[in-house]
Scaffold this active site. Structure first.
Site, mmCIF file in Angstrom:
data_model
loop_
_atom_site.group_PDB
_atom_site.id
_atom_site.type_symbol
_atom_site.label_atom_id
_atom_site.label_comp_id
_atom_site.label_asym_id
_atom_site.label_seq_id
_atom_site.Cartn_x
_atom_site.Cartn_y
_atom_site.Cartn_z
ATOM 1 N N ASP A 1 0.839 -1.195 0.000
ATOM 2 C CA ASP A 1 0.000 0.000 0.000
ATOM 3 C C ASP A 1 0.881 1.255 0.000
ATOM 4 O O ASP A 1 2.042 1.201 0.393
ATOM 5 C CB ASP A 1 -0.886 0.032 1.252
ATOM 6 C CG ASP A 1 -1.850 -1.138 1.287
ATOM 7 O OD1 ASP A 1 -2.154 -1.686 0.208
ATOM 8 O OD2 ASP A 1 -2.287 -1.504 2.393
HETATM 9 N N1 URA Z 1 -1.133 -5.941 3.860
HETATM 10 C C1 URA Z 1 -1.625 -4.688 3.879
HETATM 11 O O1 URA Z 1 -2.666 -4.441 4.461
HETATM 12 N N2 URA Z 1 -0.956 -3.733 3.226
HETATM 13 C C2 URA Z 1 0.215 -3.933 2.604
HETATM 14 O O2 URA Z 1 0.807 -3.005 2.050
HETATM 15 C C3 URA Z 1 0.724 -5.247 2.591
HETATM 16 C C4 URA Z 1 0.032 -6.234 3.228
#
Ligand code: URA
Length: 234
Positions: free
Chosen positions: A106
């Site tokens: 993310d």
């Molecule tokens: N899980 C998440 O919620 N976000 C990420 O960036 C990676 C794994």
């Protein structure tokens, strides 16, 4: 910085001829770099070097790239984005447009990201059956109860995808911090899992993928090529 590699490695990858054959060609003076016959198999070559065997150039597109990057906050795991800087923007290499991501993070997540133009390699790594472990360091808004360890091990049913998450290992490091190992990669998986125990992730960092850990000296925004051993480790 551009990606460079030793000549024998570049040749070995080409047509999968292997390093021994590559050495034979160099010793036989059949290999030129920028038109000049070379005798050093450990010569560093990069994207701008014109490498030829028997006068026939090995095109840059045939050079497989595998690299790791320390994704900083605010950069998106995409190859293009109209609004934000992407991981590709961080890579200074003429062939960066050929790269794709091996698993996303993310925008506000930091840590280890792998990029490659080697579709076979990334397919193997991403294949759900390979269950490559990914380790995350998590900070949370509320304290993490001991009972979370069992809940994460048992898995959560995600209604949208109609699946139950695979057993995950949660190690509680302090009242608001944990290390979580997942063996799959679902959309926003870590955040959704903590949401399911009524908590909220305040920061998330990926420490490792399989046997590959983010090196301490790789600063946020920095990247480096993977070694042969690291590539073969998957
Ligand atoms: N899980 C998440 O919620 N976000 C990420 O960036 C990676 C794994």
């Amino acid at each position: 910085m551009t990606l460079s590699m030793k000549l024998d490695r570049l040749l070995a990858k080409h047509d999968s001829m292997g390093r021994n054959r590559a050495r034979e060609l160099v010793v036989a003076r059949r290999v030129t770099v920028d038109g000049v016959p070379v005798l050093r198999i450990d010569l560093e070559v990069d994207r701008f070097s014109r490498v030829a065997v028997d006068g026939i150039e090995i095109r840059p597109a045939e050079r497989l790239i595998h690299l790791m990057l320390h994704k900083p906050v605010g950069v998106v795991s995409a190859t293009r984005d109209a609004e934000h800087r992407t991981v590709i923007d961080l890579i200074e290499d003429p062939d960066r447009e050929s790269l794709h991501l091996v698993g996303r993070l993310d925008r506000n997540t930091t840590g280890l990201v792998l990029l490659t133009n080697d579709g076979r390699w990334s397919k193997r790594l991403m294949d759900p059956s390979s269950k490559v472990p990914k380790v995350y360091r998590v900070a949370t808004r509320d304290p993490i109860p001991e009972s979370a360890i069992q809940a994460f091990a048992e898995g959560f049913h995600f209604h949208t995808e109609n699946l139950t998450t695979l057993p995950a290992e949660l190690e509680i490091l302090s009242s608001h911090e944990a290390r979580l190992t997942l063996h799959e990669g679902r959309y926003h998986q870590v955040k959704r899992m903590f949401h399911r125990i009524g908590n909220r992730v305040t920061s998330l960092h990926r420490e490792s993928i399989g046997g590959l850990s983010l090196p301490e000296d790789l600063a946020p925004g920095a990247w480096r090529a993977l070694t042969d051993r690291e590539i073969a480790g998957f």
